[in-house]
Structure formats: C-alpha cells, structure tokens
Design a protein around this motif. Structure first.
Motif, PDB file in Angstrom:
ATOM      1  N   ASN A  81      -2.936-132.176  -1.709  1.00 20.71           N
ATOM      2  CA  ASN A  81      -3.973-131.141  -1.657  1.00 20.71           C
ATOM      3  C   ASN A  81      -5.141-131.388  -2.610  1.00 20.71           C
ATOM      4  O   ASN A  81      -6.148-130.682  -2.551  1.00 20.71           O
ATOM      5  N   THR A  82      -5.001-132.351  -3.491  1.00 19.15           N
ATOM      6  CA  THR A  82      -5.940-132.487  -4.604  1.00 19.15           C
ATOM      7  C   THR A  82      -7.394-132.610  -4.161  1.00 19.15           C
ATOM      8  O   THR A  82      -8.279-131.922  -4.689  1.00 19.15           O
ATOM      9  N   VAL A  83      -7.674-133.485  -3.217  1.00 21.56           N
ATOM     10  CA  VAL A  83      -9.061-133.714  -2.801  1.00 21.56           C
ATOM     11  C   VAL A  83      -9.672-132.438  -2.231  1.00 21.56           C
ATOM     12  O   VAL A  83     -10.801-132.065  -2.563  1.00 21.56           O
ATOM     13  N   ARG A  84      -8.924-131.735  -1.379  1.00 19.43           N
ATOM     14  CA  ARG A  84      -9.444-130.502  -0.789  1.00 19.43           C
ATOM     15  C   ARG A  84      -9.626-129.415  -1.842  1.00 19.43           C
ATOM     16  O   ARG A  84     -10.607-128.659  -1.811  1.00 19.43           O
ATOM     17  N   VAL A  85      -8.693-129.309  -2.775  1.00 17.07           N
ATOM     18  CA  VAL A  85      -8.786-128.309  -3.837  1.00 17.07           C
ATOM     19  C   VAL A  85     -10.053-128.530  -4.668  1.00 17.07           C
ATOM     20  O   VAL A  85     -10.835-127.604  -4.909  1.00 17.07           O
ATOM     21  N   LEU A  86     -10.270-129.757  -5.088  1.00 14.48           N
ATOM     22  CA  LEU A  86     -11.433-130.047  -5.922  1.00 14.48           C
ATOM     23  C   LEU A  86     -12.733-129.892  -5.145  1.00 14.48           C
ATOM     24  O   LEU A  86     -13.746-129.410  -5.686  1.00 14.48           O
ATOM     25  N   GLY A  87     -12.714-130.271  -3.875  1.00 19.67           N
ATOM     26  CA  GLY A  87     -13.911-130.128  -3.059  1.00 19.67           C
ATOM     27  C   GLY A  87     -14.334-128.680  -2.925  1.00 19.67           C
ATOM     28  O   GLY A  87     -15.522-128.339  -3.085  1.00 19.67           O
ATOM     29  N   ARG A  88     -13.362-127.823  -2.641  1.00 22.00           N
ATOM     30  CA  ARG A  88     -13.701-126.406  -2.482  1.00 22.00           C
ATOM     31  C   ARG A  88     -14.132-125.790  -3.804  1.00 22.00           C
ATOM     32  O   ARG A  88     -15.082-125.003  -3.847  1.00 22.00           O
ATOM     33  N   TYR A  89     -13.442-126.149  -4.866  1.00 22.61           N
ATOM     34  CA  TYR A  89     -13.785-125.615  -6.193  1.00 22.61           C
ATOM     35  C   TYR A  89     -15.228-125.955  -6.555  1.00 22.61           C
ATOM     36  O   TYR A  89     -16.016-125.075  -6.954  1.00 22.61           O
ATOM     37  N   ARG A  90     -15.600-127.206  -6.415  1.00 22.56           N
ATOM     38  CA  ARG A  90     -16.947-127.619  -6.816  1.00 22.56           C
ATOM     39  C   ARG A  90     -18.012-127.046  -5.882  1.00 22.56           C
ATOM     40  O   ARG A  90     -19.108-126.702  -6.323  1.00 22.56           O
ATOM     41  N   GLU A  91     -17.696-126.934  -4.623  1.00 20.05           N
ATOM     42  CA  GLU A  91     -18.664-126.414  -3.657  1.00 20.05           C
ATOM     43  C   GLU A  91     -18.952-124.935  -3.886  1.00 20.05           C
ATOM     44  O   GLU A  91     -20.090-124.476  -3.740  1.00 20.05           O
ATOM     45  N   ALA A 127     -10.672-119.749  -8.716  1.00 21.87           N
ATOM     46  CA  ALA A 127     -11.275-120.371  -9.896  1.00 21.87           C
ATOM     47  C   ALA A 127     -12.786-120.462  -9.758  1.00 21.87           C
ATOM     48  O   ALA A 127     -13.533-120.194 -10.707  1.00 21.87           O
ATOM     49  N   ALA A 128     -13.255-120.828  -8.565  1.00 21.66           N
ATOM     50  CA  ALA A 128     -14.693-120.961  -8.334  1.00 21.66           C
ATOM     51  C   ALA A 128     -15.383-119.608  -8.390  1.00 21.66           C
ATOM     52  O   ALA A 128     -16.457-119.465  -8.988  1.00 21.66           O
ATOM     53  N   LEU A 129     -14.773-118.597  -7.769  1.00 14.65           N
ATOM     54  CA  LEU A 129     -15.370-117.262  -7.727  1.00 14.65           C
ATOM     55  C   LEU A 129     -15.529-116.676  -9.126  1.00 14.65           C
ATOM     56  O   LEU A 129     -16.540-116.045  -9.442  1.00 14.65           O
ATOM     57  N   LEU A 130     -14.516-116.901  -9.980  1.00 13.33           N
ATOM     58  CA  LEU A 130     -14.526-116.318 -11.322  1.00 13.33           C
ATOM     59  C   LEU A 130     -15.174-117.234 -12.360  1.00 13.33           C
ATOM     60  O   LEU A 130     -15.290-116.860 -13.532  1.00 13.33           O
ATOM     61  N   GLY A 131     -15.594-118.419 -11.945  1.00 11.39           N
ATOM     62  CA  GLY A 131     -16.286-119.327 -12.864  1.00 11.39           C
ATOM     63  C   GLY A 131     -15.403-119.853 -13.962  1.00 11.39           C
ATOM     64  O   GLY A 131     -15.830-119.953 -15.122  1.00 11.39           O
ATOM     65  N   GLU A 170     -20.522-122.561 -17.463  1.00 12.37           N
ATOM     66  CA  GLU A 170     -21.752-122.694 -16.692  1.00 12.37           C
ATOM     67  C   GLU A 170     -21.589-123.702 -15.554  1.00 12.37           C
ATOM     68  O   GLU A 170     -22.270-123.600 -14.527  1.00 12.37           O
ATOM     69  N   ASP A 171     -20.695-124.676 -15.741  1.00 13.74           N
ATOM     70  CA  ASP A 171     -20.524-125.748 -14.761  1.00 13.74           C
ATOM     71  C   ASP A 171     -19.048-125.923 -14.439  1.00 13.74           C
ATOM     72  O   ASP A 171     -18.171-125.588 -15.247  1.00 13.74           O
ATOM     73  N   PRO A 172     -18.743-126.487 -13.269  1.00 11.32           N
ATOM     74  CA  PRO A 172     -17.338-126.758 -12.939  1.00 11.32           C
ATOM     75  C   PRO A 172     -16.715-127.717 -13.953  1.00 11.32           C
ATOM     76  O   PRO A 172     -17.393-128.590 -14.505  1.00 11.32           O
ATOM     77  N   TYR A 173     -15.428-127.534 -14.182  1.00  5.90           N
ATOM     78  CA  TYR A 173     -14.690-128.438 -15.071  1.00  5.90           C
ATOM     79  C   TYR A 173     -13.274-128.548 -14.523  1.00  5.90           C
ATOM     80  O   TYR A 173     -12.599-127.536 -14.333  1.00  5.90           O
ATOM     81  N   ALA A 174     -12.848-129.789 -14.259  1.00  3.85           N
ATOM     82  CA  ALA A 174     -11.562-130.003 -13.597  1.00  3.85           C
ATOM     83  C   ALA A 174     -10.637-130.885 -14.421  1.00  3.85           C
ATOM     84  O   ALA A 174     -11.003-131.998 -14.826  1.00  3.85           O
ATOM     85  N   LEU A 175      -9.462-130.369 -14.657  1.00  3.07           N
ATOM     86  CA  LEU A 175      -8.376-131.109 -15.295  1.00  3.07           C
ATOM     87  C   LEU A 175      -7.395-131.519 -14.209  1.00  3.07           C
ATOM     88  O   LEU A 175      -7.046-130.706 -13.342  1.00  3.07           O
ATOM     89  N   LEU A 176      -6.925-132.752 -14.238  1.00  5.57           N
ATOM     90  CA  LEU A 176      -5.971-133.261 -13.252  1.00  5.57           C
ATOM     91  C   LEU A 176      -4.645-133.545 -13.948  1.00  5.57           C
ATOM     92  O   LEU A 176      -4.597-134.335 -14.897  1.00  5.57           O
ATOM     93  N   PHE A 196     -18.221-123.064  -6.745  1.00  3.90           N
ATOM     94  CA  PHE A 196     -18.237-122.617  -8.145  1.00  3.90           C
ATOM     95  C   PHE A 196     -19.451-121.751  -8.452  1.00  3.90           C
ATOM     96  O   PHE A 196     -20.586-122.077  -8.096  1.00  3.90           O
ATOM     97  N   ARG A 197     -19.199-120.650  -9.143  1.00  2.00           N
ATOM     98  CA  ARG A 197     -20.256-119.753  -9.607  1.00  2.00           C
ATOM     99  C   ARG A 197     -20.260-119.747 -11.140  1.00  2.00           C
ATOM    100  O   ARG A 197     -19.235-119.466 -11.766  1.00  2.00           O
ATOM    101  N   PRO A 198     -21.389-120.018 -11.762  1.00  2.00           N
ATOM    102  CA  PRO A 198     -21.447-119.950 -13.236  1.00  2.00           C
ATOM    103  C   PRO A 198     -21.033-118.569 -13.724  1.00  2.00           C
ATOM    104  O   PRO A 198     -21.280-117.556 -13.061  1.00  2.00           O
ATOM    105  N   SER A 199     -20.396-118.550 -14.881  1.00  2.00           N
ATOM    106  CA  SER A 199     -19.893-117.289 -15.432  1.00  2.00           C
ATOM    107  C   SER A 199     -20.056-117.296 -16.944  1.00  2.00           C
ATOM    108  O   SER A 199     -20.529-118.275 -17.536  1.00  2.00           O
TER     109      SER A 199
END
Length: 325
Positions: free
Chosen positions: A187-197, A170-174, A206-212, A199-202
């Motif tokens: 896994n939630t905390v680790r998943v969100l941490g890696r995603y936000r860290e 998700a982060a690689l493809l923006g 342009e910015d990370p967006y997370a639904l829980l 994330f590449r704008p696409s």
C-alpha cells in the motif's frame, strides 16, 4: 540517498526462555544504545494480549525511556485512538512534553493492537470497531485537547497509516505521516501519493513530511541475518494461517522449523519489500526504498530474539548508511 534521519520502532519481544518482564528490561537496554548511536527518535507500539509481543503501554514506556536517555525523541508509534478517550491521551502526552521538553512524539493509529477479539471489545468497552468518521473525529479531538491541555510545551503529533483512508486523515489534518511499510508494503506508494496530493498546511506542519517504517534485520553475514529473522518468520507464518501467536523461540530452535512451500512463498513476497542481510545489502535496500518513496525519514523495526543482536543490527545499519552518505 541524501542523509535522512534514522529512527527506531520497538516492540517488546517475548522470549520463550525468559519471563515476559525481561522484554521490558531489554527495551530499556536497547534504548540506551540507540541514544548512544545517534538515532533520532524511538517509538513504542501499542499491543495487547499477545504471547509474542509484550504489553507495554506507550505513555508508560515513553515516560520511562525519556528519563533513561538524553537525546532521543521518544513517543508512541502509536497510541491507538479507538482504545482511549481523546482527553486522556492529550493529558498524558502534554504532561510528558512538559517533563521532557522538545523530546516527545505522539504517534496516533487506528488498529485494535490485538488479534484477540475479546480483548479488542474490552478495550472498546463492548463497542464495535470505530468507523472512518469516528476515527477522524477522535484524532481531531486529541489535537484540540493538546492545545487546551498544554503546559507550555506540546508533543509532536503524527498520524500512523497503512491505508489510503489513514493517509487522507493525515492530509486533512496537516500532520506528518508514518507509513507502516513493515505491515502493508503493497500500500505504500498509494498511501504516500494520496497524502501528498491532499495535504493541507496546518498549525502542526506547513508541508508534507513522511516517515517510512521498514522491517530490518542486519548482521555481519547474510546467513546470520537469515537466522536472526527466522523466529519472526515462524510467528508470521502462524498468523497467515490464522493460528495463535507464540513467544519468540531462539534462532537455534527456529533452525529446526520447516516452512511449507506456500509459507515460504508468502514470506519471500513480504521480505522482498523489507531490508535484510549484511550492512552493505541493507544500506542499499534502504537507499532504494527512500529514493523510490521520497521518504523524509526512515524508521527501522527489528523483531529479533536477543536484545544484543537487535542492538547490533541497528549499529551496523547506522554505520553503513553514514559511510555511504
């Protein structure tokens, strides 16, 4: 908690006392109520060969429910990329987006959508499960085909994830990410941490967006909420023991079921990460989860036996959160 968009994930609950086709009619009835209640989006999950969760292909359900509602964004939560040709997925959802402008989502996931090995292999035409690299290529191909197949309006693509590997895609493809907290809350905390860290704008975001996504059962009393979630607890305990799923029994029938000490401990450990109870306690729990994860949106999944109880749960949560915002 600031006011966050509130959305719904539907699964076609198969009731032991009714034909499986009733689950589809119940989904339509619930969707009309979600539309009335002001929910932001409604997604349908891909499932196969399950006695408990009916088969309802997300593209078909999306088309039907989008036509039956007026305001909801409707889509997949998700289409499972390894099961489908990327071009087919793109053609289906660009067509839906053209027919229902501004209301179609394309959530993409990885799992097989079944615990039945023969069905999983049939979906893959005998191929082995997709590797991480194959999955990333499939998702990228779907995104490329969306642009090629565009009929003037594109669906909004999402990446579903319950692992760090999914977060990385998700982060690689923006892409915006939908985190399956209702499946693997650990896994939630680790998943969100890696995603936000990472994330590449696409072109998509342009910015990370997370639904829980959170399993949520709400009723007027704690006791009633416990009764409503008990049928799903029976199914979970069977899966944890490696046993086959069965259709949902009614809460009255589930009351006679006795869990082992080990099952009760496992269910309690899982439930500690979800949201069950009265409107006040559920609103408080969802607020805690939103604050702890900095989620941008909440999605509720409520796998209970009766559609009226399911809709009532969504109604109570919406009112409680609105009152507290």
């Amino acid at each position: 908690m600031p006011h966050l968009p509130l959305s719904a994930l539907e699964v076609a609950v198969v009731q032991r006392d009714f034909p499986p086709s009733a689950s589809l009619r119940n989904c339509e009835a619930a969707a009309r109520e979600f539309d009335r209640l002001g929910y932001h989006r409604l997604w349908f999950a891909e499932h196969h060969h399950s006695p408990a969760i009916g088969v309802f292909p997300p593209p078909i359900m999306t088309a039907h429910i989008a036509a039956a509602t007026s305001h909801l964004r409707v889509g997949s939560g998700g289409v499972l990329a390894p099961n489908h040709a990327p071009l087919t997925v793109a053609e289906q959802f660009t067509t839906l987006a053209a027919l229902h402008e501004g209301r179609i989502d394309l959530g993409i996931g990885r799992g097989p959508g079944t615990f039945h090995e023969g069905t999983a292999r049939a979906l893959r035409r005998g191929a082995d499960p997709a590797t991480d690299e194959e999955y990333r290529r499939d998702v990228a191909a779907i995104l490329d085909h969306l642009r090629e197949c565009s009929l003037g309006q594109l669906p909004e693509p999402w990446l579903l994830a319950s692992s760090e590997a999914g977060a990385a895609v998700a982060a690689l493809l923006g892409l915006p990410i939908a985190v399956a907290h209702h499946i693997r809350p650990q896994n939630t905390v680790r998943v969100l941490g890696r995603y936000r860290e990472e994330f590449r704008p696409s072109a998509w975001r342009e910015d990370p967006y997370a639904l829980l996504c959170v399993e949520t059962v709400c009723a007027d009393t704690e006791e009633r909420a416990a009764e409503l979630k008990r049928p799903m607890d029976i199914i979970k305990s069977r899966l944890l023991a490696g046993q086959a799923e069965e259709p949902f029994v009614s809460p009255a029938a589930a009351a006679d079921h006795r869990f082992t000490a080990e099952e009760s401990e496992q269910l309690a450990a899982f439930g500690a990460h979800q949201a069950y109870g009265t409107p006040e306690s559920v609103a408080s729990r969802l607020t805690q989860l939103a604050d702890a994860t900095a989620a941008d949106e909440l999605m509720l999944v409520t796998p209970v036996y009766d559609v009226a109880d399911r809709v009532r749960s969504f109604e109570l949560v919406a009112k409680a959160l609105a009152a507290g915002s």
